[in-house]
Scaffold this motif. Structure first.
Motif, PDB file in Angstrom:
ATOM      1  N   ILE A 192       0.866  -1.188   0.000  1.00  0.00           N
ATOM      2  CA  ILE A 192       0.000   0.000   0.000  1.00  0.00           C
ATOM      3  C   ILE A 192       0.899   1.233   0.000  1.00  0.00           C
ATOM      4  O   ILE A 192       1.719   1.390   0.906  1.00  0.00           O
TER       5      ILE A 192
ATOM      6  N   GLY B  86       1.180   4.937   0.717  1.00  0.00           N
ATOM      7  CA  GLY B  86       0.426   5.986   1.394  1.00  0.00           C
ATOM      8  C   GLY B  86      -0.178   5.461   2.673  1.00  0.00           C
ATOM      9  O   GLY B  86      -0.911   4.463   2.656  1.00  0.00           O
ATOM     10  N   GLY B  87       0.114   6.125   3.787  1.00  0.00           N
ATOM     11  CA  GLY B  87      -0.332   5.608   5.072  1.00  0.00           C
ATOM     12  C   GLY B  87      -1.290   6.539   5.777  1.00  0.00           C
ATOM     13  O   GLY B  87      -1.202   6.750   6.990  1.00  0.00           O
TER      14      GLY B  87
ATOM     15  N   GLY C 221      -5.114   4.415   2.912  1.00  0.00           N
ATOM     16  CA  GLY C 221      -4.147   3.324   3.054  1.00  0.00           C
ATOM     17  C   GLY C 221      -4.332   2.556   4.356  1.00  0.00           C
ATOM     18  O   GLY C 221      -4.323   1.319   4.376  1.00  0.00           O
TER      19      GLY C 221
ATOM     20  N   ALA D  50      -5.465  -1.336   4.906  1.00  0.00           N
ATOM     21  CA  ALA D  50      -4.655  -2.306   5.657  1.00  0.00           C
ATOM     22  C   ALA D  50      -5.491  -2.988   6.746  1.00  0.00           C
ATOM     23  O   ALA D  50      -5.456  -4.205   6.915  1.00  0.00           O
TER      24      ALA D  50
ATOM     25  N   ILE E 190       2.682  -1.098   4.364  1.00  0.00           N
ATOM     26  CA  ILE E 190       2.347   0.297   4.044  1.00  0.00           C
ATOM     27  C   ILE E 190       3.648   1.073   3.872  1.00  0.00           C
ATOM     28  O   ILE E 190       4.547   0.974   4.710  1.00  0.00           O
TER      29      ILE E 190
ATOM     30  N   ARG F 271       5.148   4.920   3.358  1.00  0.00           N
ATOM     31  CA  ARG F 271       4.774   6.340   3.376  1.00  0.00           C
ATOM     32  C   ARG F 271       6.045   7.186   3.369  1.00  0.00           C
ATOM     33  O   ARG F 271       7.082   6.745   3.870  1.00  0.00           O
TER      34      ARG F 271
ATOM     35  N   ILE G  80      -2.041  -1.271  -3.741  1.00  0.00           N
ATOM     36  CA  ILE G  80      -3.034  -0.202  -3.572  1.00  0.00           C
ATOM     37  C   ILE G  80      -2.309   1.137  -3.583  1.00  0.00           C
ATOM     38  O   ILE G  80      -1.378   1.351  -2.794  1.00  0.00           O
TER      39      ILE G  80
ATOM     40  N   SER H 203      -2.546   4.763  -2.636  1.00  0.00           N
ATOM     41  CA  SER H 203      -3.348   5.714  -1.845  1.00  0.00           C
ATOM     42  C   SER H 203      -2.442   6.885  -1.489  1.00  0.00           C
ATOM     43  O   SER H 203      -2.209   7.179  -0.323  1.00  0.00           O
ATOM     44  N   THR H 204      -1.943   7.501  -2.551  1.00  0.00           N
ATOM     45  CA  THR H 204      -0.978   8.591  -2.399  1.00  0.00           C
ATOM     46  C   THR H 204      -1.657   9.930  -2.103  1.00  0.00           C
ATOM     47  O   THR H 204      -0.979  10.957  -1.990  1.00  0.00           O
TER      48      THR H 204
ATOM     49  N   GLY I 232     -10.920   2.899   0.661  1.00  0.00           N
ATOM     50  CA  GLY I 232      -9.855   1.992   1.106  1.00  0.00           C
ATOM     51  C   GLY I 232     -10.431   0.636   1.511  1.00  0.00           C
ATOM     52  O   GLY I 232      -9.878  -0.426   1.198  1.00  0.00           O
TER      53      GLY I 232
END
Ligand SMILES: Cc1cc2nc3c(=O)[nH]c(=O)nc-3n(C[C@H](O)[C@H](O)[C@H](O)COP(=O)(O)OP(=O)(O)OC[C@H]3O[C@@H](n4cnc5c(N)ncnc54)[C@H](O)[C@@H]3O)c2cc1C
Ligand SMILES: Cc1cc2nc3c(=O)[nH]c(=O)nc-3n(C[C@H](O)[C@H](O)[C@H](O)COP(=O)(O)OP(=O)(O)OC[C@H]3O[C@@H](n4cnc5c(N)ncnc54)[C@H](O)[C@@H]3O)c2cc1C
Lengths: 452, 452
Positions: A7, A9-10, A14, A18, A32, A34, A101, A103-104, A306
C-alpha cells in the motif's frame, strides 16, 4: 523483499485498506509505505495550532497497526514496475507485490501567485515536519492572512486566532475568500453566514468576493495585495484553497490518470491494471447523486474507498462504491455546521428541481434544559421528480455531525421525504428536540407537504 | 358546537395530529379536548424532580397551538355518540365532528399489590396537578423506593436522588426491578449494566431479580416487602412499571379494542369506524421488524401516528405507518444510552438468527480532544438470512441519541450490513470518531465480515 499487498500511502485510505485486509484476509502480508515520519490525523491539523498546541498531539500512532501485523516503512516510492509487479525506491531497492493499492492522496493546490515562494508562506501539508515549521513561524506572527475560506481555511484561521489568545500574542487573522461566502461549495448560504459570524466573534476578519493577486515583501512576506489594489499586512500567509490528486506515480507507470480527476478507477476501485487498486484523494470519483465525475476529497470517502479496494483485492470484485457523497462537518466558536450532499446552488447548477424543508427548534425539550442550543437548524433538499433527499444542512450543537449522518444515510439509501417524515426517531429531553419537532422528521414533513 | 376535526387527548399524538392538520388542511377547524389543566412534556416528567425543580417548567405551552387556530378545551369526554358523530360531556354538552381522532394515550399500570392505596404511594401520571402532589410528598422523603427499573423508573430514581442533593436532604433511593437487569426490555445487557453502574455512582441502590410483594405501614407507607421477605424502608414509593392503553371511551362507544393492544387500527390509523382514527399510546401497533402486535409505547411512535392519522383524515388513505420501531434514549449521570429495534434477547425469542458487529472507540479524534468519551460504544444486530439491520445500541456522550437515529433510519429502510459499512459518514475531530472508526460504519463492517 516481497509483500502480498503493498500500500503506497499511510493515511486514511491506506490505513483503512490495511485494517480491512487484516480483517478479511489475515493470512496476507501487508506493507504500508509512506514518505513522512508519521501520519498526522489530517482533519486534526488545524487544531494543532490552537486547541492542541503541539504537532505531536495530532499523530496517528503506528502501534495499533503494527500489532495487527501490518508492516510500516518510511520511504519514498519512486516508481512502480508493473511488468515485474514491484515498487521501486530511489536507491534501486524494490518490494514485490501480488496486489498494489495506490493511496498517495492529495497535495495542497498551490496557486500561480506572484511572490508565492517568499518565506513564511505556507500551504497545509500532511507532513509533521512541515507542520512544525508552520507552527514555529506562526508563533510570533501578529498578522496572518489565510487564503481560502473553505473548511481548511476557516478552521486554520479560527485556530490561529486561538493560538494567539493562548499565548497572549494577539494575532490579527484575515480570511480571504474568492466566492461570495466562506464554505460555499459545501454549505447552504445561511449556514455559511453563521460560520462567518462565528469567525468574527472569535476575532477573525472575513473578506469574501476577494481575490489575492500578489504576495508582497522582499524575501520575507509583508502583505497580500488584492485584485482591487488593497494590501493586507501579513507576516505569515497560509494557503488553503483545495487539494489536487497526487497522481505522479500513476502517470509515471502508465496508468490512466489526470490531475483534475485523479487515477482512473472503476466502481470496484480497480485501475486499468487488474493488480492495482487506487483509493482516497488520489482516485477518480463520481457523485453518488448525479453519477458525474466528482472532486470531493474527504477522509470519509477515502476510508470507504480503502475498505472497498481492500475487500475486492482479496475476494474478487464484490464490493461496490456508491459514489462520493460529501458529508462533512465543522465547528467555529460554539457553532457546529454540517452538510451532506447537495446545496441549493449545486442542485440548481445540475438542473435538478428541488423542494426545501426547514426547521429551527431547540435541541432539548423543554428548551431550557442544560446543553440547549435554542436555534438548532436543519434544511433538507428533496428532488421534485422522485421526492428523494439529495442534500441536508444542519447547524447547532456538537450532535450536528451525527444528525447530518442520518441524512447522509438517507441520501445514500435514496429515501424520500415521505419516508423520512413518517419514520420514528429516538427523542429524549436531555439530548434532542421534542418528538413533535425532531429536526429530520419535521423538515421532511415540511417538504412532503409541498411535494404532494 | 361543531368542529371539523375533534381530537381527544392533547399530548404527543393529539398535538402532532393538530399541527399536521393545520399544515395539510388549514381550512378545517380543529378542537383538542383534554382532561388535564396543562399537558406536561411526558418525557420530561422525571426531570421535574431533579434538574428542573418545578412542575411548571415542564409544561407544553398552549400558545403556539392557539396561534395556529387550534382550539383547546379542558374537559373530560364522557362518551362518543358515533351515530350522531359527536363527543359527549357529563353535563350533556356535545361537540359534533366530521372526523374524530382518539389519542387518549395511556395510564400507568397499577400492580395488584397489597397496600397499594397507602398514602405516599404514587404512579407517574401525565397530569400536572398530580405531579405536584408527588413533588410535595417527595420533597421531605428520606427513603424512596422506585418500583420498576424500566426507563421511567431509572430516570425517576436518578432525579429523585438529585432532588435530595439539591435540597441538602439526602435521599436513600432504591430501584426494584423484577428482571435480571434494569432497562432489559429495550437495551442489550452490557448497556443495562452501564446504566446500573451510573445509578450507583449517583447514589441510587439497584436491586434486580427482585419482586415487590406488599406495601407495608399503617395508612402511611413504611416500607416495601419483597418476595424474599426482605423489607426496604420507604416513606414514599413511586411505581413505574409500564403503561396501559387508555381504551375506556373506545370500548364505551363499541370500537374494537383490548387493554393489551389498544384500540384496533389499520395501517392508516383508522378504526373500525371510518370517521374515527386513533393514534399514540391508545392505538394498536405492530412491530416494524416482525409485523407482529407490539406493545411499544413511546412519544416518537405517538408523534408519527398522529401525523399519519391527520394526513389520512384530510386526504384519504394515503399515508401508511411502517410499524412501531422502539427508538429510545436515556441518560444517567454522564452516560447516555440509546437503543433502536431489537435486543439479542428479543431477537432470540422471535427465533431470528443474527450476527453482531461491535465497536468501542472515542467519539473524538484524536481521543484527547475536549468532549471526548473515550469508550463510546456501539453494537449492531443484523439478520443472518438477509443481512438487514434489526437493532442498534449506543452508549457514550449526548450524541448517542442522534447516532441511534442513524440506526433507526437504517432499520426502517431495511438497510444491510454491507450498505452501512461502505456508506460515507461525516466525521470531524471535534465531534466524532475518526473516519477509520466511525461507530456505525465500523460496527457494520465488523458484522459484514461475519456475514460473508
Ligand atoms: C487541514 C485539513 C482538514 C481536513 N478536515 C477534514 C474533515 O474534517 N473531514 C474529512 O472527511 N476530511 C477532511 N480533510 C480531508 C482529508 O484529510 C483527506 O481527504 C484525506 O486525508 C485523504 O486521505 P488519503 O489517504 O486519500 O490521502 P492523504 O491523507 O493525502 O495521504 C496520502 C499519503 O500518501 C503518502 N505518499 C504520497 N506519495 C508517496 C510516495 N511516492 N511514496 C510514499 N508515500 C507517499 C503521503 O505521505 C501520505 O501519507 C481535511 C484535510 C486537511 C488538509
Ligand atoms: C416518565 C415518562 C418518561 C417518558 N420518556 C419518554 C422518552 O424519553 N421518549 C419517548 O419516546 N417516550 C417517552 N415516554 C412515553 C411517552 O410519554 C408516551 O408514549 C406519550 O406520551 C404518548 O403520547 P399520547 O399522546 O399517545 O398519550 P398521552 O401522553 O398518554 O396523552 C393522552 C392525553 O389524553 C387525555 N385524555 C385521556 N382520556 C381523556 C378523556 N376521556 N377526555 C379528555 N382527555 C382525555 C389525557 O389527559 C392526555 O392529555 C415517557 C413516558 C413517561 C410517563
Amino acid at each position: 523483499m516481497k509483500s502480498d499487498v503493498v500500500i503506497i500511502g499511510g493515511s486514511a485510505a491506506g490505513l483503512m485498506a490495511a485494517l480491512t485486509l487484516k480483517k478479511r484476509a489475515p493470512e496476507k502480508t501487508v506493507t504500508i509505505i509512506r514518505n513522512v515520519i508519521n501520519t498526522p490525523i489530517p482533519c486534526g491539523i488545524p487544531y494543532i495550532y490552537g486547541i492542541m498546541g503541539q504537532v505531536n498531539k495530532n499523530l496517528i500512532p503506528d502501534q495499533g497497526f503494527i500489532d495487527q501485523g501490518i508492516e510500516i516503512l518510511q520511504r519514498e516510492v519512486e516508481d512502480i514496475d508493473r511488468a515485474d509487479k514491484a515498487v521501486v525506491f530511489s536507491d534501486g531497492d524494490r518490494i514485490s507485490y501480488d496486489k498494489l493499492i495506490i493511496s498517495t492522496g492529495s497535495k495542497p493546490f498551490v496557486p500561480p501567485l506572484a511572490g508565492i515562494d517568499k518565506t513564511n508562506v505556507f500551504t497545509v501539508k500532511k507532513d509533521p515536519v512541515y507542520l512544525q515549521k508552520v507552527y514555529t513561524a506562526l508563533t510570533p506572527a501578529r498578522n496572518v492572512v489565510v487564503i481560502g475560506g473553505g473548511f481548511i481555511g476557516v478552521e486554520m484561521a479560527e485556530q490561529i486566532a486561538l493560538m494567539g489568545q493562548k499565548a497572549g500574542i494577539e494575532k490579527k487573522v484575515t480570511v480571504l475568500e474568492m466566492m461570495p461566502r466562506c464554505l460555499m461549495l459545501a454549505c447552504e448560504e445561511e449556514f455559511c453566514l453563521e460560520i462567518e459570524e462565528e469567525l468574527k466573534k472569535v476575532g477573525v476578519m472575513v473578506k469574501t468576493n476577494c481575490q489575492a493577486e500578489e504576495l508582497i515583501g522582499n524575501g520575507g512576506i509583508k502583505g497580500v495585495k488584492l485584485a482591487n489594489g488593497e494590501i493586507i499586512t501579513a507576516d505569515a500567509v497560509v494557503i488553503g484553497i483545495g487539494a489536487q490528486a497526487n497522481i505522479d506515480l500513476a502517470i509515471k507507470c502508465g496508468l490512466e490518470a489526470d490531475p483534475r480527476n485523479g487515477i482512473k478507477v472503476d466502481k470496484y476501485m480497480q485501475t486499468d491494471d487488474a493488480d492495482i487498486y487506487a483509493a482516497g484523494d488520489c482516485a477518480s470519483k463520481f457523485s453518488c447523486i448525479t453519477g458525474k465525475p466528482s472532486g470531493i476529497r474527504l477522509a470519509s470517502v477515502a476510508a470507504s474507498e480503502g475498505m472497498i479496494a481492500a475487500s475486492n483485492l482479496c475476494k474478487g470484485r464484490s464490493r461496490v462504491t456508491m459514489g462520493a457523497l460529501g458529508a462533512f462537518s465543522t465547528k467555529v466558536g460554539n457553532r457546529s455546521v454540517a452538510a451532506a450532499g447537495m446545496t441549493s446552488r449545486s442542485a440548481t447548477e445540475e438542473g435538478i428541481e428541488f423542494v426545501v424543508g426547514e426547521v429551527t427548534t431547540p435541541n432539548r425539550h423543554p428548551g431550557h434544559l442544560p446543553g440547549s442550543v435554542s436555534d438548532m437548524k436543519i434544511k433538507l433538499l428533496f428532488r421534485r421528480d422522485n421526492d428523494q433527499v439529495i442534500g441536508g444542512h444542519v447547524s447547532g450543537g456538537d450532535a450536528a455531525s451525527d444528525m447530518v449522518n442520518i441524512i447522509a444515510t438517507a441520501i445514500q439509501a435514496n429515501l424520500t421525504a415521505e419516508q423520512l417524515a413518517v419514520m420514528q426517531y429516538a427523542t429524549h429531553p436531555l439530548m434532542t428536540a421534542s418528538p413533535l419537532s425532531y429536526h429530520v422528521m419535521l423538515a421532511a414533513e415540511n417538504a412532503a407537504v409541498k411535494l404532494r
